[in-house]
Scaffold this motif. Structure first.
Motif, PDB file in Angstrom:
ATOM      1  N   ASP A  35       0.815  -1.214   0.000  1.00 40.82           N
ATOM      2  CA  ASP A  35       0.000   0.000   0.000  1.00 40.82           C
ATOM      3  C   ASP A  35       0.847   1.261   0.000  1.00 40.82           C
ATOM      4  N   VAL A  36       2.135   1.134  -0.298  1.00 39.59           N
ATOM      5  CA  VAL A  36       3.044   2.279  -0.250  1.00 39.59           C
ATOM      6  C   VAL A  36       2.637   3.354  -1.248  1.00 39.59           C
ATOM      7  N   GLN A  37       2.297   2.977  -2.467  1.00 43.39           N
ATOM      8  CA  GLN A  37       1.961   3.982  -3.482  1.00 43.39           C
ATOM      9  C   GLN A  37       0.699   4.752  -3.114  1.00 43.39           C
ATOM     10  N   ALA A  38      -0.272   4.067  -2.539  1.00 44.43           N
ATOM     11  CA  ALA A  38      -1.497   4.752  -2.107  1.00 44.43           C
ATOM     12  C   ALA A  38      -1.187   5.773  -1.019  1.00 44.43           C
ATOM     13  N   VAL A  39      -0.287   5.423  -0.102  1.00 43.06           N
ATOM     14  CA  VAL A  39       0.107   6.349   0.960  1.00 43.06           C
ATOM     15  C   VAL A  39       0.853   7.546   0.368  1.00 43.06           C
ATOM     16  N   LEU A  40       1.728   7.303  -0.584  1.00 39.91           N
ATOM     17  CA  LEU A  40       2.455   8.408  -1.217  1.00 39.91           C
ATOM     18  C   LEU A  40       1.499   9.364  -1.927  1.00 39.91           C
ATOM     19  N   ARG A  41       0.463   8.815  -2.545  1.00 44.03           N
ATOM     20  CA  ARG A  41      -0.523   9.692  -3.200  1.00 44.03           C
ATOM     21  C   ARG A  41      -1.219  10.584  -2.183  1.00 44.03           C
ATOM     22  N   ALA A  42      -1.504  10.038  -1.014  1.00 43.73           N
ATOM     23  CA  ALA A  42      -2.132  10.847   0.042  1.00 43.73           C
ATOM     24  C   ALA A  42      -1.184  11.935   0.521  1.00 43.73           C
ATOM     25  N   ILE A  43       0.093  11.594   0.682  1.00 43.36           N
ATOM     26  CA  ILE A  43       1.085  12.575   1.124  1.00 43.36           C
ATOM     27  C   ILE A  43       1.215  13.707   0.108  1.00 43.36           C
ATOM     28  N   GLU A  44       1.166  13.362  -1.173  1.00 43.04           N
ATOM     29  CA  GLU A  44       1.348  14.357  -2.241  1.00 43.04           C
ATOM     30  C   GLU A  44       0.107  15.218  -2.471  1.00 43.04           C
ATOM     31  N   ASP A  45      -1.043  14.819  -1.945  1.00 41.56           N
ATOM     32  CA  ASP A  45      -2.285  15.566  -2.140  1.00 41.56           C
ATOM     33  C   ASP A  45      -2.307  16.779  -1.203  1.00 41.56           C
ATOM     34  N   PRO A  46      -2.295  17.994  -1.734  1.00 37.28           N
ATOM     35  CA  PRO A  46      -2.250  19.184  -0.874  1.00 37.28           C
ATOM     36  C   PRO A  46      -3.510  19.365  -0.031  1.00 37.28           C
ATOM     37  N   ASN A  47      -4.588  18.703  -0.401  1.00 38.16           N
ATOM     38  CA  ASN A  47      -5.842  18.840   0.344  1.00 38.16           C
ATOM     39  C   ASN A  47      -6.000  17.783   1.432  1.00 38.16           C
ATOM     40  N   THR A  48      -5.016  16.907   1.573  1.00 39.01           N
ATOM     41  CA  THR A  48      -5.089  15.822   2.557  1.00 39.01           C
ATOM     42  C   THR A  48      -4.082  16.041   3.673  1.00 39.01           C
ATOM     43  N   VAL A  49      -4.555  15.901   4.903  1.00 35.43           N
ATOM     44  CA  VAL A  49      -3.680  15.955   6.078  1.00 35.43           C
ATOM     45  C   VAL A  49      -3.322  14.518   6.452  1.00 35.43           C
ATOM     46  N   THR A  50      -2.055  14.199   6.422  1.00 36.57           N
ATOM     47  CA  THR A  50      -1.626  12.825   6.696  1.00 36.57           C
ATOM     48  C   THR A  50      -1.126  12.694   8.137  1.00 36.57           C
ATOM     49  N   VAL A  51      -1.676  11.712   8.807  1.00 40.00           N
ATOM     50  CA  VAL A  51      -1.319  11.404  10.195  1.00 40.00           C
ATOM     51  C   VAL A  51      -0.821   9.963  10.238  1.00 40.00           C
ATOM     52  N   VAL A  52       0.336   9.726  10.811  1.00 44.16           N
ATOM     53  CA  VAL A  52       0.891   8.371  10.877  1.00 44.16           C
ATOM     54  C   VAL A  52       1.138   7.982  12.331  1.00 44.16           C
ATOM     55  N   GLN A  53       0.841   6.736  12.632  1.00 48.69           N
ATOM     56  CA  GLN A  53       1.107   6.186  13.968  1.00 48.69           C
ATOM     57  C   GLN A  53       2.089   5.030  13.827  1.00 48.69           C
ATOM     58  N   ILE A  54       2.969   4.870  14.817  1.00 47.09           N
ATOM     59  CA  ILE A  54       4.003   3.833  14.798  1.00 47.09           C
ATOM     60  C   ILE A  54       3.754   2.878  15.959  1.00 47.09           C
ATOM     61  N   ALA A  55       3.539   1.597  15.654  1.00 42.69           N
ATOM     62  CA  ALA A  55       3.262   0.595  16.687  1.00 42.69           C
ATOM     63  C   ALA A  55       4.492   0.348  17.551  1.00 42.69           C
ATOM     64  N   PRO A  56       4.298  -0.021  18.829  1.00 44.58           N
ATOM     65  CA  PRO A  56       5.435  -0.230  19.734  1.00 44.58           C
ATOM     66  C   PRO A  56       6.498  -1.187  19.205  1.00 44.58           C
ATOM     67  N   ALA A  57       6.080  -2.331  18.612  1.00 50.46           N
ATOM     68  CA  ALA A  57       7.054  -3.343  18.186  1.00 50.46           C
ATOM     69  C   ALA A  57       7.856  -2.914  16.974  1.00 50.46           C
ATOM     70  N   VAL A  58       7.378  -1.930  16.221  1.00 44.29           N
ATOM     71  CA  VAL A  58       8.104  -1.479  15.035  1.00 44.29           C
ATOM     72  C   VAL A  58       9.462  -0.917  15.420  1.00 44.29           C
ATOM     73  N   ARG A  59       9.521  -0.235  16.573  1.00 41.97           N
ATOM     74  CA  ARG A  59      10.781   0.404  16.983  1.00 41.97           C
ATOM     75  C   ARG A  59      11.876  -0.624  17.243  1.00 41.97           C
ATOM     76  N   THR A  60      11.505  -1.862  17.496  1.00 41.23           N
ATOM     77  CA  THR A  60      12.511  -2.887  17.799  1.00 41.23           C
ATOM     78  C   THR A  60      13.128  -3.491  16.545  1.00 41.23           C
TER      79      THR A  60
END
Length: 589
Positions: free
Chosen positions: A211-236
């Motif tokens: 789903d990386v390309q779909a996320v990049l499209r959201a980031i590139e859309d000036p009308n969209t506010v992108t919020v990302v959350q990072i799960a605890p285990a990802v940091r490990t």
């Protein structure tokens, strides 16, 4: 003990040791593809074949044990020829378009082909028919039949460890292939989406939906506010793909990297893990006080792989699941309701992205029960740890030089209890810390419930049980990870052999730290335990170790939700597990 010679080295190993392990103990590497210790020892790939004095034929090292006085040659002209031929035969049934494969550069087959200097193949390529290649590309788990080498790892890990038997061999003879068992489609199967088949596949035959390309499209859309959350285990684990040590691969460095990619707001899911504990501990005490846990316990519901498993395998226990949404979904709900108002942005303009160590989270975020009354999903996209690594590489982020940045405010606070969600036993421990406070009015010692943590290496128990005194009440709990262990525990509970009141289960062995969306390594070493220890270390060093002391969570209750299990909290943070069906089907979504 048995004494033998391997490549002229004298080796002494315990009786019953395989030639492969004996060689490894002497620092001699024998190449292999299909072998997984204790799980897949069938000698199917024949790449580990060695020459043993007195034996007419080469024998596989993975499933033949040593004997006194044995003389082994792991490499000579005969062995090299056999390995090259066997590898060429495997490659003749494998789509070798490596540049278009997610495992390129991290593939055991590709590495072996390079090591053996293969630049051409005398055997004609024979790939599966168009019919066998068909796959539902919208499903969170993707299988590419053209890359499968029939090593059997996916079958064995699903059968022996996860007990779901999703995969099997189909057809016979030279037409034999791996596919979904019982002539089902993947949506018709009872796949939990734990992703363990992906992490144990030595090639790129199995992967998550990208789903990386779909996320990049959201980031590139000036009308969209992108919020990302990072799960605890990802940091490990996220830094493993970049060669970073745990001290370098901090969650705040990852936050800085995601800001560099273009996300507008970056948060830690540990915040909503604390929120989950507030709701789940209150629900547990409420059910306990009403006498609803006398026959069967309350089960945690934060692992969607486990929820899918329970719904398909033990539907009679679905009512025992906590109704609390997972931290991922709670976070999305808070973002689309409360946070949207704080930043004065319509919720439909917010794209909420999760970075998770999990494949099942993709399915969870798409459930009809994880949407607002207007149909707006709590979470729009889920990226596995592997996908976020690909995202950072695609954007040429030099992660080692990225400055660590703090999380954004309002939803940025978290406790050590929220962090340990990523390790087996962590959810239970965090919940008991807060339950103790609710009952007694004061905090327990933070490590009072550590006996529910992951078992030591070598402990073969399918689950762990413990008893704790909270005021005048004895609370009996159990913890299990891995769906085969979950099955054994559920069966024992149904038979009345286990009497507990609260159970935590994680679908992946070792919990989220060993999740099906975590980085894949080619050394067959399981890293869940070591990753989990990182989380417990972060908990020990945290200034706040109790979910009920999370200042931002308390502010949310003060300003919006009033208290756990309130009408508003139920509407935002709880779900109906009966409102969708397994197996995954259009009617059930």
């Amino acid at each position: 003990m048995v004494t033998l010679k391997i490549d002229n080295k004298t080796v002494c190993v315990p009786e019953g040791t395989t030639i492969l392990d004996a060689a490894l103990s002497a620092g001699v590497h024998i190449p292999h593809l299909c072998y997984l210790k204790g799980i897949n020892e069938i000698g199917a790939c024949r790449l580990c074949c060695v020459e043993v004095a007195g034996e007419e034929k080469l024998i596989p090292a993975c499933n033949n044990v040593v004997s006194e006085g044995m003389v082994v040659r792991t490499t000579n002209a005969r062995v090299r020829r056999a390995r090259r031929t066997n590898l060429q035969l495997i490659l003749s049934r494998h789509d070798a378009k490596c540049a278009l494969c997610v495992r390129s550069g991290n593939c055991e087959l590709q590495t072996l082909a390079n090591d053996l200097g293969l630049s051409e193949n005398p055997f004609q390529e024979t790939l599966p028919s168009e019919k066998l290649r068909r796959w539902d590309r919208t499903f969170p788990l993707i299988r590419d039949a053209t890359k499968c080498i029939e090593c059997m790892r996916c079958i064995q890990i699903c059968d022996k460890v996860q007990s779901l038997n999703v995969w099997d061999l189909v057809a016979t003879g030279s037409h034999t292939r791996v596919n979904v068992s019982d002539n089902r489609t993947i949506r018709e199967a009872d796949c939990s989406l734990c992703g363990q088949c992906i992490t144990h596949c030595p090639v790129g035959a199995l992967r998550e939906r990208d789903d990386v390309q779909a996320v990049l499209r959201a980031i590139e859309d000036p009308n969209t506010v992108t919020v990302v959350q990072i799960a605890p285990a990802v940091r490990t684990a996220w830094g493993e793909a970049f060669g970073l040590e745990p001290e370098q691969a901090t969650v705040n460095r990852l936050a800085g990297a995601l800001r560099q990619v273009g996300f507008d707001y970056v948060f830690d899911t540990s915040y909503s893990a604390d929120l989950t504990i507030m709701e789940e501990s209150a629900e547990f005490l409420d059910r306990l006080g009403k006498g609803e846990l006398e026959q069967y316990p309350m089960f945690t519901s934060c692992c969607p792989g486990w929820v899918r498993f329970l719904k398909s395998q033990f539907p009679q226990l679905v009512g025992q699941l906590s109704t609390a949404k997972s931290p991922q979904q709670m976070f999305g709900a808070v973002v689309k309701h409360w946070f949207a108002r704080q930043i004065k942005t319509p919720p439909e303009r917010i794209c909420c992205v999760s970075v998770m160590p999990c494949v099942a989270k993709k399915a969870e975020s798409a459930l009809s029960t994880m949407k607002s009354p207007s149909g707006l999903p709590d979470v729009d996209y889920v990226l596995t740890t592997r996908e976020v690594v690909r995202l950072l590489r695609a954007e040429h982020v030099q992660v080692a030089s990225v400055l660590e940045t703090p999380f954004d405010r309002l939803l940025g606070d978290y406790s050590g209890a929220g962090v340990i969600f990523g390790a087996t036993g962590g959810v239970m421990e965090a919940a008991l810390r807060t339950a103790y406070y609710r009952v007694t009015g004061h905090n327990p010692r933070p490590d009072s419930f550590r006996s529910v943590r992951e078992a030591r290496r070598g402990d073969s128990r399918a689950w762990r049980e413990a008893e704790f005194e909270i005021a005048d009440t004895t609370v009996r709990v159990a913890v299990a990870s891995g769906l085969g262990n979950a099955r054994a525990l559920c069966e024992a509970i149904l038979k009345g052999e286990v009497k507990v009141q609260f159970v935590e289960i994680m679908a992946c062995p070792g919990g989220c730290a060993g999740g099906g969306g975590q980085p894949i390594h080619c050394d067959d070493i399981e890293r869940a335990h070591e990753r989990g220890q990182v989380l417990y270390g972060l908990d020990r060093s945290s200034a706040v170790r109790f979910s009920h002391e999370n200042a931002d969570v308390l502010a949310l209750y003060r300003d919006e939700l009033d208290q756990p299990l309130s009408h508003e909290a139920e509407a935002w943070l709880h779900t109906d597990h009966f409102a969708w069906q397994m197996p995954d089907s259009p009617a059930g979504r």
